[in-house]
Design an enzyme around this catalytic site. Structure first.
Site, PDB file in Angstrom:
ATOM      1  N   GLY A 124      19.213  -2.028  58.326  1.00  0.00           N
ATOM      2  CA  GLY A 124      20.027  -3.206  58.657  1.00  0.00           C
ATOM      3  C   GLY A 124      19.750  -3.680  60.068  1.00  0.00           C
ATOM      4  O   GLY A 124      19.563  -4.877  60.329  1.00  0.00           O
ATOM      5  N   ARG A 125      19.687  -2.719  61.008  1.00  0.00           N
ATOM      6  CA  ARG A 125      19.430  -3.089  62.409  1.00  0.00           C
ATOM      7  C   ARG A 125      18.019  -3.632  62.590  1.00  0.00           C
ATOM      8  O   ARG A 125      17.789  -4.557  63.361  1.00  0.00           O
ATOM      9  CB  ARG A 125      19.673  -1.881  63.332  1.00  0.00           C
ATOM     10  CG  ARG A 125      21.122  -1.771  63.760  1.00  0.00           C
ATOM     11  CD  ARG A 125      21.465  -0.390  64.224  1.00  0.00           C
ATOM     12  NE  ARG A 125      21.483   0.542  63.116  1.00  0.00           N
ATOM     13  CZ  ARG A 125      21.424   1.862  63.253  1.00  0.00           C
ATOM     14  NH1 ARG A 125      21.305   2.389  64.450  1.00  0.00           N
ATOM     15  NH2 ARG A 125      21.489   2.638  62.195  1.00  0.00           N
ATOM     16  N   TRP A 126      17.089  -3.094  61.841  1.00  0.00           N
ATOM     17  CA  TRP A 126      15.710  -3.611  61.913  1.00  0.00           C
ATOM     18  C   TRP A 126      15.702  -5.082  61.482  1.00  0.00           C
ATOM     19  O   TRP A 126      15.080  -5.926  62.138  1.00  0.00           O
ATOM     20  CB  TRP A 126      14.788  -2.786  61.012  1.00  0.00           C
ATOM     21  CG  TRP A 126      13.351  -3.200  61.064  1.00  0.00           C
ATOM     22  CD1 TRP A 126      12.379  -2.702  61.884  1.00  0.00           C
ATOM     23  CD2 TRP A 126      12.730  -4.241  60.286  1.00  0.00           C
ATOM     24  NE1 TRP A 126      11.193  -3.356  61.667  1.00  0.00           N
ATOM     25  CE2 TRP A 126      11.377  -4.308  60.688  1.00  0.00           C
ATOM     26  CE3 TRP A 126      13.172  -5.111  59.290  1.00  0.00           C
ATOM     27  CZ2 TRP A 126      10.469  -5.210  60.138  1.00  0.00           C
ATOM     28  CZ3 TRP A 126      12.275  -6.011  58.740  1.00  0.00           C
ATOM     29  CH2 TRP A 126      10.940  -6.053  59.162  1.00  0.00           C
ATOM     30  N   ASP A 146      17.557   5.828  58.262  1.00  0.00           N
ATOM     31  CA  ASP A 146      18.622   4.950  58.748  1.00  0.00           C
ATOM     32  C   ASP A 146      18.034   3.837  59.619  1.00  0.00           C
ATOM     33  O   ASP A 146      17.016   4.036  60.287  1.00  0.00           O
ATOM     34  CB  ASP A 146      19.619   5.792  59.562  1.00  0.00           C
ATOM     35  CG  ASP A 146      20.952   5.085  59.737  1.00  0.00           C
ATOM     36  OD1 ASP A 146      21.148   4.000  59.148  1.00  0.00           O
ATOM     37  OD2 ASP A 146      21.796   5.611  60.488  1.00  0.00           O
ATOM     38  N   GLY A 147      18.691   2.698  59.607  1.00  0.00           N
ATOM     39  CA  GLY A 147      18.322   1.620  60.526  1.00  0.00           C
ATOM     40  C   GLY A 147      17.703   0.396  59.872  1.00  0.00           C
ATOM     41  O   GLY A 147      17.231  -0.500  60.577  1.00  0.00           O
ATOM     42  N   ILE A 183      25.224  13.917  60.384  1.00  0.00           N
ATOM     43  CA  ILE A 183      24.660  14.477  59.145  1.00  0.00           C
ATOM     44  C   ILE A 183      25.099  13.623  57.944  1.00  0.00           C
ATOM     45  O   ILE A 183      24.454  13.635  56.895  1.00  0.00           O
ATOM     46  CB  ILE A 183      25.097  15.955  58.962  1.00  0.00           C
ATOM     47  CG1 ILE A 183      24.611  16.814  60.137  1.00  0.00           C
ATOM     48  CG2 ILE A 183      24.576  16.539  57.662  1.00  0.00           C
ATOM     49  CD1 ILE A 183      23.111  16.896  60.316  1.00  0.00           C
ATOM     50  N   SER A 184      26.208  12.905  58.098  1.00  0.00           N
ATOM     51  CA  SER A 184      26.665  11.944  57.088  1.00  0.00           C
ATOM     52  C   SER A 184      26.717  12.506  55.663  1.00  0.00           C
ATOM     53  O   SER A 184      26.197  11.897  54.719  1.00  0.00           O
ATOM     54  CB  SER A 184      25.775  10.691  57.105  1.00  0.00           C
ATOM     55  OG  SER A 184      25.845  10.070  58.357  1.00  0.00           O
ATOM     56  N   GLU A 238      16.225  22.871  61.344  1.00  0.00           N
ATOM     57  CA  GLU A 238      16.009  22.274  62.658  1.00  0.00           C
ATOM     58  C   GLU A 238      16.256  20.767  62.546  1.00  0.00           C
ATOM     59  O   GLU A 238      15.754  20.114  61.621  1.00  0.00           O
ATOM     60  CB  GLU A 238      14.566  22.519  63.127  1.00  0.00           C
ATOM     61  CG  GLU A 238      14.256  23.979  63.397  1.00  0.00           C
ATOM     62  CD  GLU A 238      15.093  24.566  64.539  1.00  0.00           C
ATOM     63  OE1 GLU A 238      15.428  23.828  65.476  1.00  0.00           O
ATOM     64  OE2 GLU A 238      15.399  25.770  64.463  1.00  0.00           O
ATOM     65  N   ARG A 283      16.404  12.339  61.285  1.00  0.00           N
ATOM     66  CA  ARG A 283      17.249  11.161  61.120  1.00  0.00           C
ATOM     67  C   ARG A 283      16.738  10.075  62.058  1.00  0.00           C
ATOM     68  O   ARG A 283      16.575  10.312  63.258  1.00  0.00           O
ATOM     69  CB  ARG A 283      18.715  11.444  61.415  1.00  0.00           C
ATOM     70  CG  ARG A 283      19.562  10.181  61.189  1.00  0.00           C
ATOM     71  CD  ARG A 283      21.040  10.400  61.204  1.00  0.00           C
ATOM     72  NE  ARG A 283      21.711   9.172  60.741  1.00  0.00           N
ATOM     73  CZ  ARG A 283      22.850   9.124  60.105  1.00  0.00           C
ATOM     74  NH1 ARG A 283      23.494  10.226  59.843  1.00  0.00           N
ATOM     75  NH2 ARG A 283      23.372   7.970  59.731  1.00  0.00           N
ATOM     76  N   ASN A 293      27.529   4.570  49.644  1.00  0.00           N
ATOM     77  CA  ASN A 293      26.822   3.271  49.633  1.00  0.00           C
ATOM     78  C   ASN A 293      27.274   2.356  48.499  1.00  0.00           C
ATOM     79  O   ASN A 293      27.078   1.140  48.557  1.00  0.00           O
ATOM     80  CB  ASN A 293      25.295   3.452  49.552  1.00  0.00           C
ATOM     81  CG  ASN A 293      24.670   3.955  50.840  1.00  0.00           C
ATOM     82  OD1 ASN A 293      23.609   4.582  50.821  1.00  0.00           O
ATOM     83  ND2 ASN A 293      25.304   3.697  51.981  1.00  0.00           N
TER      84      ASN A 293
HETATM   85  C1  FPP Z   1      20.143   3.012  55.798  1.00  0.00           C
HETATM   86  O1  FPP Z   1      20.001   1.835  56.556  1.00  0.00           O
HETATM   87  C2  FPP Z   1      19.367   2.942  54.571  1.00  0.00           C
HETATM   88  C3  FPP Z   1      19.916   2.887  53.325  1.00  0.00           C
HETATM   89  C4  FPP Z   1      21.368   2.884  53.104  1.00  0.00           C
HETATM   90  C5  FPP Z   1      19.087   2.802  52.121  1.00  0.00           C
HETATM   91  C6  FPP Z   1      17.743   3.458  52.173  1.00  0.00           C
HETATM   92  C7  FPP Z   1      16.854   2.729  51.249  1.00  0.00           C
HETATM   93  C8  FPP Z   1      15.540   2.493  51.441  1.00  0.00           C
HETATM   94  C9  FPP Z   1      14.796   3.061  52.552  1.00  0.00           C
HETATM   95  C10 FPP Z   1      14.750   1.603  50.538  1.00  0.00           C
HETATM   96  C11 FPP Z   1      14.752   1.941  49.080  1.00  0.00           C
HETATM   97  C12 FPP Z   1      14.428   3.347  48.762  1.00  0.00           C
HETATM   98  C13 FPP Z   1      13.501   3.741  47.859  1.00  0.00           C
HETATM   99  C14 FPP Z   1      13.360   5.189  47.526  1.00  0.00           C
HETATM  100  C15 FPP Z   1      12.587   2.809  47.207  1.00  0.00           C
HETATM  101  P1  FPP Z   1      21.288   0.977  56.869  1.00  0.00           P
HETATM  102  O2  FPP Z   1      21.353  -0.112  55.862  1.00  0.00           O
HETATM  103  O3  FPP Z   1      22.499   1.846  56.930  1.00  0.00           O
HETATM  104  O4  FPP Z   1      20.899   0.440  58.289  1.00  0.00           O
HETATM  105  P2  FPP Z   1      21.882   0.063  59.492  1.00  0.00           P
HETATM  106  O5  FPP Z   1      22.618   1.331  59.843  1.00  0.00           O
HETATM  107  O6  FPP Z   1      20.936  -0.367  60.561  1.00  0.00           O
HETATM  108  O7  FPP Z   1      22.763  -1.030  58.997  1.00  0.00           O
END
Ligand code: FPP
Length: 245
Positions: free
Chosen positions: A21-23, A18-19, A193-194, A205, A186, A66
């Site tokens: 988008g924030r990154w 997770d993160g 846990i989403s 754990e 996470r 998603n």
């Molecule tokens: C959550 O960050 C991440 C996702 C919804 C997607 C995860 C995908 C990847 C790590 C890249 C592609 C994967 C593979 C296997 C090549 P978020 O968008 O919810 O972030 P935020 O909560 O900061 O907005």
């Protein structure tokens, strides 16, 4: 150097990445750039787990929820997955990693689904680690599907209701044959846990870190494993029972 005990490794690590988008926001970039950087963190984490000797790594790459994100973002995530499959297959082969997926892959874009199934087939004999990608995955959907299959099997006379127990339910889940996760990580400072592996996480754990997924490095993984190794897993028993006193 972060020290971990090779004799107490988690067999199965699951990660809610997770993160992204924030990154991206922190770096004044669009969300898709965050996902791209997140895909890079996937590569380093897979290799790190393989080096450490983890048997199963499950990554929550795309949830059933998603699909509701803007089209542009869904398209970008699908093409990142496609790109990952194209580029990482030689590494998976070289490192003897078997690719597997959990989730409703029929919803994936047809070309992505085809590539995924091709790589799953190609790597099926690899036995050093399982990389389990959760794609179009939702745990409640998984449980509903399992209930439907059990009822259908029972109607066909293939399953006796008396035989339904925890083990049998496990066989009807996507993770059939895999150990439950020992450690869930996470990232990004969210404590949820989403809808991820609700059945399988019963005794897992949980480890939460503020690190945003695109910044997640091998040392972060080692920190999580080191913390896991300090935990006493009691599975509902007492501490004395576990230590054999
Ligand atoms: C959550 O960050 C991440 C996702 C919804 C997607 C995860 C995908 C990847 C790590 C890249 C592609 C994967 C593979 C296997 C090549 P978020 O968008 O919810 O972030 P935020 O909560 O900061 O907005």
């Amino acid at each position: 150097m972060i020290k971990i005990d090779q004799n107490k490794l988690p067999r199965h690590i699951a990660i809610i990445m997770d993160g992204n988008g924030r990154w991206a926001k922190q770096h004044t970039m669009g969300r898709i750039r965050g996902h791209k950087k997140g895909a890079q963190a996937v590569r380093t984490t897979v290799t790190a787990c393989r080096e450490i000797g983890i048997q199963v790594l499950t990554l929550f790459a795309f949830s059933s929820e998603n699909w509701g994100r803007p089209d542009e973002e869904v398209n970008a995530l699908m093409s990142l997955l496609e790109d990952y499959l194209d580029k990482e297959t030689p590494t998976l082969q070289k490192q003897q990693i078997r690719l597997n997926s959990i989730g409703d892959i029929d919803r994936l874009y047809p070309l992505v689904k085809k590539k995924l199934l091709d790589v799953v087939k190609l790597t099926e004999q690899n036995d050093k680690m399982v990389l389990n990608l959760a794609l179009s995955y939702g745990s409640r959907d998984e449980i509903v599907l399992a209930i439907r299959k059990m009822i259908s099997d029972s109607q066909k006379g293939k399953l006796d209701i008396e035989d339904i127990n925890q083990d049998l339910v496990g066989h009807y889940l996507y993770t059939d044959g895999m150990p439950d996760p020992d450690l869930l990580i996470r990232t990004s400072g969210e404590y949820r846990i989403s809808n991820f592996m609700l059945w399988q996480l019963a005794y897992t754990e949980l480890y939460f870190t503020d690190v945003l997924w695109p910044d997640f490095k091998k040392d972060d993984l080692l920190n999580a494993i080191a913390e896991y190794q300090l935990r006493e897993r009691r599975f509902g028993l007492t501490s004395d029972q576990i230590s054999g006193k």
